[in-house]
Write an enzyme that holds these catalytic residues in place. Sequence first.
Site, mmCIF file in Angstrom:
data_model
loop_
_atom_site.group_PDB
_atom_site.id
_atom_site.type_symbol
_atom_site.label_atom_id
_atom_site.label_comp_id
_atom_site.label_asym_id
_atom_site.label_seq_id
_atom_site.Cartn_x
_atom_site.Cartn_y
_atom_site.Cartn_z
ATOM 1 N N GLU A 434 0.858 -1.249 -0.057
ATOM 2 C CA GLU A 434 0.151 -0.211 -0.033
ATOM 3 C C GLU A 434 0.919 1.256 0.097
ATOM 4 O O GLU A 434 0.603 2.294 0.761
ATOM 5 C CB GLU A 434 -0.941 -0.048 1.054
ATOM 6 C CG GLU A 434 -1.941 -1.159 1.173
ATOM 7 C CD GLU A 434 -3.112 -0.935 2.134
ATOM 8 O OE1 GLU A 434 -3.061 -0.118 3.074
ATOM 9 O OE2 GLU A 434 -3.953 -2.032 2.032
ATOM 10 N N GLU A 510 -4.125 -9.138 0.306
ATOM 11 C CA GLU A 510 -4.457 -8.825 2.003
ATOM 12 C C GLU A 510 -5.849 -8.927 1.768
ATOM 13 O O GLU A 510 -6.640 -8.027 0.902
ATOM 14 C CB GLU A 510 -3.951 -7.342 2.318
ATOM 15 C CG GLU A 510 -3.710 -7.191 3.809
ATOM 16 C CD GLU A 510 -3.122 -5.955 4.159
ATOM 17 O OE1 GLU A 510 -1.925 -5.686 3.718
ATOM 18 O OE2 GLU A 510 -3.785 -5.249 4.664
HETATM 19 C C1 GAL Z 1 -3.991 -2.624 5.343
HETATM 20 C C2 GAL Z 1 -2.691 -2.513 5.518
HETATM 21 C C3 GAL Z 1 -2.272 -3.483 6.722
HETATM 22 C C4 GAL Z 1 -3.201 -3.125 7.771
HETATM 23 C C5 GAL Z 1 -4.764 -3.417 7.487
HETATM 24 C C6 GAL Z 1 -5.382 -3.343 8.620
HETATM 25 O O1 GAL Z 1 -4.563 -1.353 4.669
HETATM 26 O O2 GAL Z 1 -1.872 -2.855 4.552
HETATM 27 O O3 GAL Z 1 -0.730 -3.025 7.287
HETATM 28 O O4 GAL Z 1 -3.119 -1.783 8.290
HETATM 29 O O5 GAL Z 1 -5.235 -2.706 6.536
HETATM 30 O O6 GAL Z 1 -6.833 -3.577 8.082
#
Ligand code: GAL
Length: 823
Positions: A434, A510
């Site tokens: 991100e 993710e």
């Molecule tokens: C994402 C990020 C992670 C964590 C996660 C929580 O955007 O890549 O590191 O912050 O959100 O939902």
Amino acid sequence: MNLVRSFLGAALLTAGYLPAAAQARHEYLLTTNWKFTKGDVADAANPGFNDAKWQTVSVPHDWAIYGPFSPQNDLQTVKIEQNNEKEAKTKAGRTGGLPFIGTGWYRRQLQVPGFGAGQRAVLVFDGAMSDAHVFVNGREMGAWPYGYNSFAVDITEAVKPTGDNVLAVRLQNLPEQSRWYPGAGLYRNVHLIVTNEVHIPVWGTYLTTPTITPEYAKVKLRTKVATPGNAFQPLRLETDIRDAGGKVLATVSTPLTATDGQEFEQNLVVPQPRLWSPETPVLYAATSRLYAGEVLKDEFTTPFGIRSFSIEAGKGFVLNGEPRKFKGVCNHHDLGPLGAAINVAALRRQLTLLKDLGCDAIRTSHNMPAPELVQLCDEMGFLLMVESFDEWKTPKVKNGYSRLFDAWAEKDLVNMVHRDRNHPSVIMWSIGNEVPDQWAPGGSKLAKRLQDIVHREDPTRPVTAGMDQFDAAVNNGFAAVLDVPGFNYKPHRYPEAQAKLPQGFLLGSETASTVSSRGVYKFPVEKAKDKRYPDNQSSSYDLEASNWSQTPDEEFAAQDELAYTLGEFVWTGFDYLGEPWPYDESWPSHSSYFGILDLAGLPKDRFYLYRARWNPTQPTLHLLPHWTWPGREGQTTPVFAYTNYPSAELFVNGVSQGRQTKGPSSQPQTRYRLMWNEVKYQPGSIKVVAYDDAGKAVAEEEVRTAGQPHHIRLLPDHTTLTADGQDLAYVTARVEDAQGNLCPEATNQLQFKVKGAGRFRAVANGDATSLELFHEPRMHAFRGLLVATVQATDTPGALQLTAASKGLKSATVQLTAQAKPVK
Ligand code: GAL
């Protein structure tokens, strides 16, 4: 079990100064007799400095995990764009509420036995948090700012052949350097490697398996040879390959005329190779011996596995000829109550739990892992996405990696790839998570530059990045650059990405970010985003996510319907310190709610939702919620079952509540869960009977209403430890009623005592709001449970852990620490 375990064992054995097996190379782990102080000290690097008053510690060491917790530790006032925040807000607990900021010094005597002319001494730091400056006998010999990376420092010029040398390391953490708890100090191992002048340098071998057939595998080994001043010609490199049983399968001897730093290629053939996969983690080892004339100058072993994989449009991810999708989790580097301090037994326990979950892949979010994790993934069978950065040029936090990016990004990537490129578990590199440069001008060029560096150092693995800014990254060319486009939280947009991007596949890099607190159930049961409750807990009905994320089932549906998806990496396998969303503005929350397992390593209900999907070798039939709700009599109390059986019938006190069957539906929840939403609570029991495809009743599960807390039950994860001063047993303590039911609301404070050949190491209860310190031998149960960690000493013998609490019958568990195997 196999070779890598014994390699790992060998590394760990050398806590002191043991005679090394190979004559030519001596490797030592610098674990004991370190002195430590927090705060800056003007002449601490000076060899004559008196550190007698400093604390004596062993390394790996995390100076901040001992607390105390405070909302003032790294209080951050920020607008988190990734979370769609519109204005800056003050966040306590974002980095765990632990005192990691500031300077710390470590000092240690450094004996280098037999060191003399014609030898070299190198220190390898597996990771030092952060901004390390390394001094030997007062001379600064090296520095490395990024706290997660491994680096080597050649200290030859500063080492005195006689007498003691003094090693000093200065570290410094800044406020707002991180979005989570980074840890502090020498939190990973420090190695001293002594070689001859002519030697194979650190990370000096690169092994690939370019051809794999059932009959043979070709092994290509490139070995770097250091010959300062181009001395000692000609040389000879002899390499043999052994299987896990030590049988020699191939040998080659290559005469060399080397200039300093030159790389040599050797090709060997392994007949009838046994392929590495998560299910069959078969390992081999290539041992290279470097001779000058008949004198052995160096010996180095490269463990490896033989496996092929590809990621192709129309085929997806194919490992050893079999298509599969990643059943992955993202994990942070901390080990809950141990903090960031690395411990192999703690990692092994995490991986054992993830195996049971059916997980086969890990993303090391968002930085380079400890080398022990990579070795364990080789040995236990996990696919690894090794990630490098959470930001590039454009910052996410004021003092994050962006400060280092221009000067260090290439060096950091090179070290990452060189250290881990021989590991069969590593199947992908990630250049970022991100990163705001997704939409900044020049972002695609940066992505290409970083990807090119990784390709240059390792052309055998694809490069990915986790993208959150879908529109920018898909439309500005950023996503098109990557070998594997990775999307964070975008299952509903996969079809659009697939249509617009050239690759023909995409990854859920993710996913989910569903939040829950173990054993906590909120009513009414509703699907919700950013839901907050006055007690700072989230509901374990697994219907609460963040405004940017989804429940697990939504990702499941996308993955099941869209053939071009490569699988997913769930956020997260384990809860971690820091990032207590949705309570990051609400102290005392200071650890995450996203984990499939909590901070103590206890499975939340969600564990079984994933297990039912991911672990086909085990039956899963799990019921929620608990069934002890005094005051809820007659009220609607939905019951869910997470199971890999297709249907089940629920009974409340023997009365059927009907049968539910999983199946296609517009509602992802009813497709992957069995839900009885109208159940009225009455004390007694709930029972599910599961049916197989033929409609036969095949399994059942019952949860009973618990009575008053009566006794403690202790359940160790194993009872035999190795007396190596490091090994751990994790003992779950349950508060039970007289009948042995878990008391699901119990908060009794338990006191722990360890006697015999071990010591109390830590305790955790998984409550993100608990301010009790992990290293003190007492803690309140959270929802009836906690987990104590006991550490072996160097002495074999019996040890006992006792847990006591006022008003409860206490419990003792007997453990044994066995002598470590003699090499
Ligand atoms: C994402 C990020 C992670 C964590 C996660 C929580 O955007 O890549 O590191 O912050 O959100 O939902």
